[in-house]
Design an enzyme around this catalytic site. Structure first.
Site, short mmCIF file in Angstrom:
data_model
loop_
_atom_site.label_atom_id
_atom_site.label_comp_id
_atom_site.label_asym_id
_atom_site.label_seq_id
_atom_site.Cartn_x
_atom_site.Cartn_y
_atom_site.Cartn_z
N GLN A 89 -0.37 1.59 0.52
CA GLN A 89 0.90 1.84 0.53
C GLN A 89 1.58 2.68 -0.59
O GLN A 89 1.19 2.74 -1.77
CB GLN A 89 1.60 0.35 0.12
CG GLN A 89 3.17 0.52 0.39
CD GLN A 89 3.76 -0.81 0.31
OE1 GLN A 89 3.27 -1.83 0.16
NE2 GLN A 89 5.16 -0.87 0.19
N VAL A 91 4.62 4.24 -0.49
CA VAL A 91 6.35 4.13 -0.69
C VAL A 91 6.86 2.63 -0.89
O VAL A 91 6.33 1.79 0.13
CB VAL A 91 7.07 4.53 0.66
CG1 VAL A 91 8.76 4.46 0.36
CG2 VAL A 91 6.54 6.17 0.61
N HIS A 95 7.67 -1.13 5.28
CA HIS A 95 7.88 -0.22 6.48
C HIS A 95 6.51 -0.53 7.47
O HIS A 95 5.55 -0.80 7.23
CB HIS A 95 7.88 1.09 6.18
CG HIS A 95 6.97 1.75 5.38
ND1 HIS A 95 7.11 1.63 3.94
CD2 HIS A 95 5.88 2.59 5.62
CE1 HIS A 95 5.91 2.25 3.53
NE2 HIS A 95 5.09 2.68 4.65
P1 AMP Z 1 2.50 4.13 3.23
O1 AMP Z 1 1.46 4.91 2.72
O2 AMP Z 1 2.32 3.20 4.32
O3 AMP Z 1 3.45 3.78 2.10
O4 AMP Z 1 3.38 4.85 4.12
C1 AMP Z 1 4.38 6.05 3.56
C2 AMP Z 1 4.68 7.13 4.62
O5 AMP Z 1 5.71 7.86 4.28
C3 AMP Z 1 3.51 8.16 4.65
O6 AMP Z 1 2.81 8.46 6.06
C4 AMP Z 1 4.29 9.45 4.28
O7 AMP Z 1 4.11 10.60 4.85
C5 AMP Z 1 5.60 9.06 4.59
N1 AMP Z 1 6.87 9.79 3.89
C6 AMP Z 1 6.66 10.24 2.60
N2 AMP Z 1 7.76 10.95 2.16
C7 AMP Z 1 8.57 11.01 3.32
C8 AMP Z 1 9.83 11.52 3.93
N3 AMP Z 1 10.53 12.04 3.03
N4 AMP Z 1 10.12 11.43 5.18
C9 AMP Z 1 9.55 11.01 5.96
N5 AMP Z 1 8.24 10.46 5.92
C10 AMP Z 1 7.93 10.55 4.40
#
Ligand code: AMP
Length: 109
Positions: A89, A91, A95
């Site tokens: 993770q 972010v 999600h």
């Molecule tokens: P996770 O690693 O499960 O937290 O997933 C976070 C996801 O957010 C990753 O697949 C990133 O590529 C995606 N991400 C990061 N910044 C953005 C953004 N500005 N718009 C869309 N997706 C994003």
């Protein structure tokens, strides 16, 4: 301070939003790892599953995922939630990843 995903939901920063309802918003991942890679996010800022309350926008994520799949015309897909930095993770706003359009291995890497 708002999370990155809240800023996308509120249109403070750009995002390719493809679905939204009163509980969840879905937009295309900026770095897709499959031909279809959508992030489905509860409007409420919950950090991760293990910190989620019993009720809230997050309990509607599966309904939103089904509707996103229908909207995109995909009937087979993988749903992924990374719960914690140690499992990927990046972010800190809960999600679901909806992934489709290619073969997926099992178990996941
Ligand atoms: P996770 O690693 O499960 O937290 O997933 C976070 C996801 O957010 C990753 O697949 C990133 O590529 C995606 N991400 C990061 N910044 C953005 C953004 N500005 N718009 C869309 N997706 C994003």
């Amino acid at each position: 301070m708002s999370t990155l995903f809240t800023k996308i939901i509120n249109r403070e920063i750009a995002g390719d939003i493809i679905y939204e309802d009163e509980h969840c918003v879905a937009f295309r991942d900026i770095m897709p790892v499959a031909p279809v890679h959508i992030l489905i996010v509860p409007r409420e800022e919950i950090v991760r599953v293990s910190e989620a309350p019993e009720t809230g926008d997050h309990i509607h994520l599966l309904n939103a995922a089904r509707k996103v799949g229908q909207k995109l015309g995909v009937s087979e897909y993988r749903l992924v939630i990374n719960n914690g930095e140690g499992v990927g993770q990046t972010v800190p706003h809960l999600h679901v990843h909806l992934l489709a359009g290619r073969e997926f291995g099992w178990p996941p890497g």
